[in-house]
Design a protein around this motif. Structure first.
Motif, PDB file in Angstrom:
ATOM      1  N   PHE A  27       2.407 -10.581  -6.588  1.00  0.00           N
ATOM      2  CA  PHE A  27       3.557  -9.694  -6.769  1.00  0.00           C
ATOM      3  C   PHE A  27       3.479  -8.635  -5.678  1.00  0.00           C
ATOM      4  O   PHE A  27       2.429  -7.996  -5.504  1.00  0.00           O
ATOM      5  N   CYS A  28       4.573  -8.432  -4.965  1.00  0.00           N
ATOM      6  CA  CYS A  28       4.706  -7.289  -4.061  1.00  0.00           C
ATOM      7  C   CYS A  28       5.715  -6.342  -4.702  1.00  0.00           C
ATOM      8  O   CYS A  28       6.899  -6.685  -4.823  1.00  0.00           O
ATOM      9  N   LEU A  29       5.249  -5.184  -5.139  1.00  0.00           N
ATOM     10  CA  LEU A  29       6.083  -4.248  -5.893  1.00  0.00           C
ATOM     11  C   LEU A  29       6.458  -3.058  -5.022  1.00  0.00           C
ATOM     12  O   LEU A  29       5.597  -2.463  -4.357  1.00  0.00           O
ATOM     13  N   PHE A  30       7.750  -2.695  -5.053  1.00  0.00           N
ATOM     14  CA  PHE A  30       8.281  -1.670  -4.159  1.00  0.00           C
ATOM     15  C   PHE A  30       8.945  -0.566  -4.969  1.00  0.00           C
ATOM     16  O   PHE A  30       9.400  -0.773  -6.101  1.00  0.00           O
ATOM     17  N   THR A  31       9.027   0.600  -4.335  1.00  0.00           N
ATOM     18  CA  THR A  31       9.632   1.752  -4.996  1.00  0.00           C
ATOM     19  C   THR A  31      11.117   1.874  -4.704  1.00  0.00           C
ATOM     20  O   THR A  31      11.782   2.735  -5.268  1.00  0.00           O
ATOM     21  N   SER A  32      11.662   1.029  -3.826  1.00  0.00           N
ATOM     22  CA  SER A  32      13.108   1.055  -3.572  1.00  0.00           C
ATOM     23  C   SER A  32      13.583  -0.313  -3.109  1.00  0.00           C
ATOM     24  O   SER A  32      12.818  -1.086  -2.514  1.00  0.00           O
ATOM     25  N   TYR A  33      14.857  -0.602  -3.377  1.00  0.00           N
ATOM     26  CA  TYR A  33      15.454  -1.858  -2.940  1.00  0.00           C
ATOM     27  C   TYR A  33      15.475  -1.951  -1.418  1.00  0.00           C
ATOM     28  O   TYR A  33      15.253  -3.020  -0.838  1.00  0.00           O
ATOM     29  N   ALA A  34      15.778  -0.831  -0.756  1.00  0.00           N
ATOM     30  CA  ALA A  34      15.901  -0.853   0.710  1.00  0.00           C
ATOM     31  C   ALA A  34      14.578  -1.265   1.358  1.00  0.00           C
ATOM     32  O   ALA A  34      14.549  -2.098   2.275  1.00  0.00           O
ATOM     33  N   GLY A  91      -3.474 -16.083 -15.544  1.00  0.00           N
ATOM     34  CA  GLY A  91      -4.018 -17.190 -14.769  1.00  0.00           C
ATOM     35  C   GLY A  91      -3.928 -16.974 -13.270  1.00  0.00           C
ATOM     36  O   GLY A  91      -3.526 -15.917 -12.786  1.00  0.00           O
ATOM     37  N   GLU A  92      -4.272 -18.017 -12.516  1.00  0.00           N
ATOM     38  CA  GLU A  92      -4.368 -17.917 -11.061  1.00  0.00           C
ATOM     39  C   GLU A  92      -3.023 -17.756 -10.380  1.00  0.00           C
ATOM     40  O   GLU A  92      -2.972 -17.368  -9.211  1.00  0.00           O
ATOM     41  N   ALA A  93      -1.937 -18.082 -11.060  1.00  0.00           N
ATOM     42  CA  ALA A  93      -0.604 -17.949 -10.443  1.00  0.00           C
ATOM     43  C   ALA A  93      -0.377 -16.536  -9.934  1.00  0.00           C
ATOM     44  O   ALA A  93       0.305 -16.327  -8.925  1.00  0.00           O
ATOM     45  N   LEU A  94      -0.958 -15.535 -10.612  1.00  0.00           N
ATOM     46  CA  LEU A  94      -0.882 -14.152 -10.152  1.00  0.00           C
ATOM     47  C   LEU A  94      -2.302 -13.657  -9.895  1.00  0.00           C
ATOM     48  O   LEU A  94      -3.029 -13.306 -10.824  1.00  0.00           O
ATOM     49  N   SER A  95      -2.685 -13.636  -8.621  1.00  0.00           N
ATOM     50  CA  SER A  95      -4.043 -13.240  -8.236  1.00  0.00           C
ATOM     51  C   SER A  95      -4.058 -11.998  -7.361  1.00  0.00           C
ATOM     52  O   SER A  95      -5.114 -11.589  -6.893  1.00  0.00           O
ATOM     53  N   CYS A  96      -2.889 -11.414  -7.132  1.00  0.00           N
ATOM     54  CA  CYS A  96      -2.824 -10.233  -6.264  1.00  0.00           C
ATOM     55  C   CYS A  96      -1.577  -9.425  -6.610  1.00  0.00           C
ATOM     56  O   CYS A  96      -0.505  -9.991  -6.837  1.00  0.00           O
ATOM     57  N   VAL A  97      -1.729  -8.111  -6.672  1.00  0.00           N
ATOM     58  CA  VAL A  97      -0.592  -7.196  -6.812  1.00  0.00           C
ATOM     59  C   VAL A  97      -0.660  -6.196  -5.674  1.00  0.00           C
ATOM     60  O   VAL A  97      -1.669  -5.509  -5.491  1.00  0.00           O
ATOM     61  N   ILE A  98       0.423  -6.139  -4.868  1.00  0.00           N
ATOM     62  CA  ILE A  98       0.505  -5.221  -3.725  1.00  0.00           C
ATOM     63  C   ILE A  98       1.590  -4.203  -4.020  1.00  0.00           C
ATOM     64  O   ILE A  98       2.723  -4.567  -4.360  1.00  0.00           O
ATOM     65  N   ILE A  99       1.253  -2.917  -3.891  1.00  0.00           N
ATOM     66  CA  ILE A  99       2.222  -1.836  -4.099  1.00  0.00           C
ATOM     67  C   ILE A  99       2.378  -1.077  -2.798  1.00  0.00           C
ATOM     68  O   ILE A  99       1.390  -0.716  -2.149  1.00  0.00           O
ATOM     69  N   ASP A 100       3.634  -0.842  -2.412  1.00  0.00           N
ATOM     70  CA  ASP A 100       3.865  -0.274  -1.077  1.00  0.00           C
ATOM     71  C   ASP A 100       3.530   1.207  -0.991  1.00  0.00           C
ATOM     72  O   ASP A 100       2.946   1.661  -0.025  1.00  0.00           O
ATOM     73  N   ARG A 101       3.896   1.983  -1.995  1.00  0.00           N
ATOM     74  CA  ARG A 101       3.635   3.433  -1.913  1.00  0.00           C
ATOM     75  C   ARG A 101       3.515   4.025  -3.308  1.00  0.00           C
ATOM     76  O   ARG A 101       3.945   3.420  -4.292  1.00  0.00           O
ATOM     77  N   LEU A 102       2.931   5.202  -3.397  1.00  0.00           N
ATOM     78  CA  LEU A 102       2.798   5.876  -4.684  1.00  0.00           C
ATOM     79  C   LEU A 102       4.191   6.080  -5.279  1.00  0.00           C
ATOM     80  O   LEU A 102       5.099   6.568  -4.593  1.00  0.00           O
ATOM     81  N   PRO A 103       4.377   5.723  -6.562  1.00  0.00           N
ATOM     82  CA  PRO A 103       5.738   5.677  -7.138  1.00  0.00           C
ATOM     83  C   PRO A 103       6.258   7.032  -7.614  1.00  0.00           C
ATOM     84  O   PRO A 103       6.538   7.232  -8.804  1.00  0.00           O
ATOM     85  N   PHE A 104       6.403   7.963  -6.674  1.00  0.00           N
ATOM     86  CA  PHE A 104       6.983   9.262  -7.025  1.00  0.00           C
ATOM     87  C   PHE A 104       8.474   9.101  -7.309  1.00  0.00           C
ATOM     88  O   PHE A 104       9.173   8.345  -6.626  1.00  0.00           O
ATOM     89  N   ARG A 107      -8.716 -12.903 -12.593  1.00  0.00           N
ATOM     90  CA  ARG A 107      -9.374 -12.198 -11.495  1.00  0.00           C
ATOM     91  C   ARG A 107      -8.330 -11.930 -10.429  1.00  0.00           C
ATOM     92  O   ARG A 107      -7.389 -12.704 -10.263  1.00  0.00           O
ATOM     93  N   GLY A 108      -8.510 -10.852  -9.662  1.00  0.00           N
ATOM     94  CA  GLY A 108      -7.549 -10.630  -8.596  1.00  0.00           C
ATOM     95  C   GLY A 108      -7.766  -9.338  -7.844  1.00  0.00           C
ATOM     96  O   GLY A 108      -8.631  -8.524  -8.185  1.00  0.00           O
ATOM     97  N   VAL A 109      -6.954  -9.175  -6.799  1.00  0.00           N
ATOM     98  CA  VAL A 109      -7.053  -8.018  -5.917  1.00  0.00           C
ATOM     99  C   VAL A 109      -5.802  -7.163  -6.053  1.00  0.00           C
ATOM    100  O   VAL A 109      -4.673  -7.674  -6.090  1.00  0.00           O
ATOM    101  N   LEU A 110      -6.013  -5.866  -6.136  1.00  0.00           N
ATOM    102  CA  LEU A 110      -4.939  -4.881  -6.108  1.00  0.00           C
ATOM    103  C   LEU A 110      -4.921  -4.244  -4.725  1.00  0.00           C
ATOM    104  O   LEU A 110      -5.988  -3.971  -4.154  1.00  0.00           O
ATOM    105  N   VAL A 111      -3.718  -4.008  -4.202  1.00  0.00           N
ATOM    106  CA  VAL A 111      -3.593  -3.404  -2.870  1.00  0.00           C
ATOM    107  C   VAL A 111      -2.607  -2.249  -2.960  1.00  0.00           C
ATOM    108  O   VAL A 111      -1.489  -2.414  -3.464  1.00  0.00           O
ATOM    109  N   LEU A 112      -2.992  -1.089  -2.472  1.00  0.00           N
ATOM    110  CA  LEU A 112      -2.077   0.041  -2.339  1.00  0.00           C
ATOM    111  C   LEU A 112      -2.003   0.415  -0.871  1.00  0.00           C
ATOM    112  O   LEU A 112      -3.018   0.763  -0.259  1.00  0.00           O
ATOM    113  N   LEU A 113      -0.796   0.345  -0.309  1.00  0.00           N
ATOM    114  CA  LEU A 113      -0.628   0.568   1.126  1.00  0.00           C
ATOM    115  C   LEU A 113      -0.485   2.051   1.484  1.00  0.00           C
ATOM    116  O   LEU A 113      -0.482   2.394   2.662  1.00  0.00           O
TER     117      LEU A 113
END
Length: 676
Positions: A513-520, A574-587, A636-642
């Motif tokens: 999952f790549c999760l974003f704080t805005s549509y743009a 399960g393994e289908a979701l092994s990583c969650v990436i968030i682009d920025r702190l969700p202010f 199991r998985g990796v979390l990423v905060l950019l």
């Protein structure tokens, strides 16, 4: 059953149910004794017995659903359980309750949704005798609904396959209260809402969602306690699951909203009543028709003049701070709308023998009252704002001839008022009304403290409990904070983010999952990564959420790009979701009218808006987003905060101290090693 009448039903003690060797251990579920689950169950039972409020943060994997369900059943009083989403509501009613019944025998439980989920039989009869349908698609939907109505016991549209979620026909046939005739309806005894109320009166547990609960609470508040107000039965306690959402949901229902669509719907329904009238051309009906059409014209002019910036093609939310200035220049137009509402009310009062006329008059009066408040009220606890929502479909994709990008658009404009601070309202309408209110979620604390949520909700007198997660986060999850990322407000951030996301997804082989704080920002990174990624990318907005989630589960190595609604209430194990990436702190967006008003209020009260409101709210949102990753003991998985601010800024420590005890790294080789 009255809310405080004891039940004669004998149920096992909490220890007999949850302890090693107990009933739960002998069930078909994979069992592992969870001390935190039993501790939470005991705290809920004590709160119910002693008529006290309770707030519980129960980490993911605690088993909190059973920890509040069994005490609620044992209390002997009716308990309302409210969930944040229909998905959790379905899970409770369709999975958890049947599981409990397999162990305990039959339970008296019912399930209630908002009125728009149910068919109105009277509207269906009316449309059958006076069909006004647009095109073959609506005719086909009408036949499906008519056949289904003969066999359904609940009238719940969830049973109805083949009707689009955005069906215009369903919106004309649902049981929403605005057009309800109540006890004057000839189909009142056969009504699905009437039947739902009857069932609720006979049950121990009533399962609802937050939107229905607060809609019902607001109706009762406006009706000043009238006995027929609302659909929910009286209860001795309320349990809120996913309680971190309460402030926003309560704000929307304790506020007011008037849109151009409400005026259009009112006039359309008035015209429909007249079309089927036996005396269509009578002087009374002619007067009603003229008044309705004049009102439509004035309302269209009024909403067209509301001071929204832009060219009208984009949606958006804007403050309406200049109401007095607007009334100075457009006051005649506003008064004209009010006067035409009065004229339509008077004309409907002269109607003879039309069943719908009283309900239409009620809608007219409500519109006039709400419009007056929105334009003239000086309440200091309200923020007044405007919103435009643009609805459109790609004409070329739909077989149109407008060429690429051609859109058929409609715009709805809302004039809104939202409470700046709901703590007083919740104290009066919720915490003082019910002897016991239990709030629970996996994300309620900030740095281990409930202070933020208590302050926002007005919860001054409640016991507290924090139950750690059952998961082994140190072993199951790795939090990667990539070094040398630019500030997210810098121009080069998106390019750096694209490189980092591409590198991580190559290691994880998609499954993210790549999760974003805005549509743009989401669209920009989607367009950057689409040509270079070898994995299927699913984009939020291209299909309903449940469809995208199903596609994600079924597509090997898929990547889903999502915004707000994918940050919470989503469960992919399960393994289908092994990583969650968030682009920025969700202010929260600081120039949003409601956010800006709340920050001003805190500052004027001597607080620090950023640290007292924005940081704690963002912490809870980040915990929700990261919570998508580890959903079982095997995950199991990796979390990423950019966003580098979590390491660079002083407030970043608040975020890190509030997260579960993940292992943290800034080295990409650690990410590689994690998956080897």
């Amino acid at each position: 059953m009255p809310p405080n009448e004891p039940s004669s039903r004998s149920l096992p003690t909490l220890h007999a149910f949850f302890a090693p060797g107990g009933i739960l251990a002998s069930s078909a579920l994979p069992y592992e004794y969870r001390p935190g689950q039993l501790e939470m169950a005991k705290s809920v039972e004590r709160a119910l017995e002693e008529r006290r409020h309770l707030i519980v943060e129960a980490g993911t994997g605690t088993g909190k659903t059973l920890a509040y369900l069994l005490p609620a059943l044992r209390t002997g009083r009716r308990v309302i359980i409210s969930t944040g989403t229909k998905a959790l509501q379905d899970q409770l009613y369709l999975r958890d309750i049947p599981f409990l019944e397999s162990l305990l025998g039959e339970l008296r439980v019912c399930y209630m949704k908002g009125r728009s989920n149910y068919l109105c039989r009277h509207k269906l009869v009316t449309l059958t005798t006076h069909p006004v349908l647009s095109g073959l698609e609506e005719i086909d939907q009408f036949h499906k609904i008519s056949e289904w109505e003969k066999e359904t016991e609940t009238g719940d549209r969830a049973e109805l396959a083949g009707i689009p979620e955005a069906s215009a026909l369903w919106s004309r046939l649902d049981a929403r209260s605005e057009a309800c005739l109540g006890q004057n309806c000839p189909d009142y005894q056969r009504c699905f809402i009437t039947e739902m109320r009857r069932k609720a009166q006979e049950t121990d547990i009533v399962i609802v969602n937050h939107h229905l609960f607060f809609a019902d609470l607001a109706v009762r508040q406006q009706a000043s306690g009238a006995p027929d107000a609302g659909v929910l039965p009286e209860a001795g306690a309320v349990i809120f699951d996913e309680a971190h959402e309460l402030e926003e949901v309560a704000s929307s229902y304790f506020g007011l909203s008037v849109s151009n669509a409400r005026f259009e719907d009112l006039v359309r329904d008035t015209e429909a009543m007249l079309r089927k009238s036996a005396s269509y051309a009578s002087p009374e009906n002619t007067a009603i028709l003229t008044a309705a059409q004049n009102l439509r014209d004035r309302a269209r002019m009024f909403f067209a003049q509301l001071p929204m910036s832009g060219d009208g093609r984009q949606g958006g939310r804007e403050p309406f701070d200049n109401r007095e200035e607007f009334l100075e220049t457009q006051g005649d137009l506003y008064l004209s709308v009010k006067n035409h509402l009065v004229r339509l009310d008077a004309a409907l009062d002269q109607s003879r023998g039309e069943d719908e006329a009283p309900a239409l008059r009620k809608r007219v009066v409500n519109l006039r009252t709400e419009l007056e408040f929105l334009m003239e009220s000086t309440s200091g606890n309200m923020v007044y704002w405007l919103e435009r929502r643009v609805h459109g479909t790609d004409a070329s994709a739909a077989g149109g001839r407008g060429g690429a990008g051609a859109l058929r658009q409609s715009r709805t404009t809302f004039l809104q008022a939202t409470p700046i601070d709901v703590s007083g309202l919740l104290d009066e309408q919720l915490f003082q009304r019910f002897p016991t209110v239990v709030l629970t979620s996996a994300t309620l604390t900030v740095q281990g403290s409930f202070e933020h949520i208590r302050r926002r909700l007005g919860l001054t007198n409640a016991r507290e409990l924090v139950v750690p997660s059952h998961y082994r986060y140190q072993e199951q999850a790795l939090l990667y904070l990539p070094p040398e990322m630019p500030d997210p407000r810098a121009a080069e951030f998106q390019q750096s983010a694209a490189r980092c996301i591409q590198r991580v997804l190559e290691i994880t082989r998609g499954r993210a999952f790549c999760l974003f704080t805005s549509y743009a920002q989401m669209r920009d990174l989607y367009e950057r990564l689409l040509p270079v990624l070898d994995y299927s990318i699913l984009l939020h907005g291209t299909a309903p959420r449940n469809v995208l989630l199903q596609q994600f589960r079924e597509t090997p190595n898929a990547v889903l790009f999502g915004t707000a609604s994918f940050w919470q209430g989503v469960d992919v194990q399960g393994e289908a979701l092994s990583c969650v990436i968030i682009d920025r702190l969700p202010f929260a967006v600081p120039n949003d009218p409601v956010v800006a008003a709340r920050m001003r209020f805190i500052e004027e009260s001597g607080g620090k808006p950023f640290f007292d409101y924005q940081v704690p709210s963002a912490v809870i949102s980040l915990k929700q987003g990261f919570g998508r990753l580890i959903r079982s003991l095997e995950d199991r998985g990796v979390l990423v905060l950019l966003d580098p601010r979590i390491r660079q800024m002083r407030y970043g420590q608040t975020f890190l101290a509030s997260l579960p005890p993940y292992r943290i790294t800034s080295t990409i080789t650690d990410v590689q090693a994690f998956f080897e």
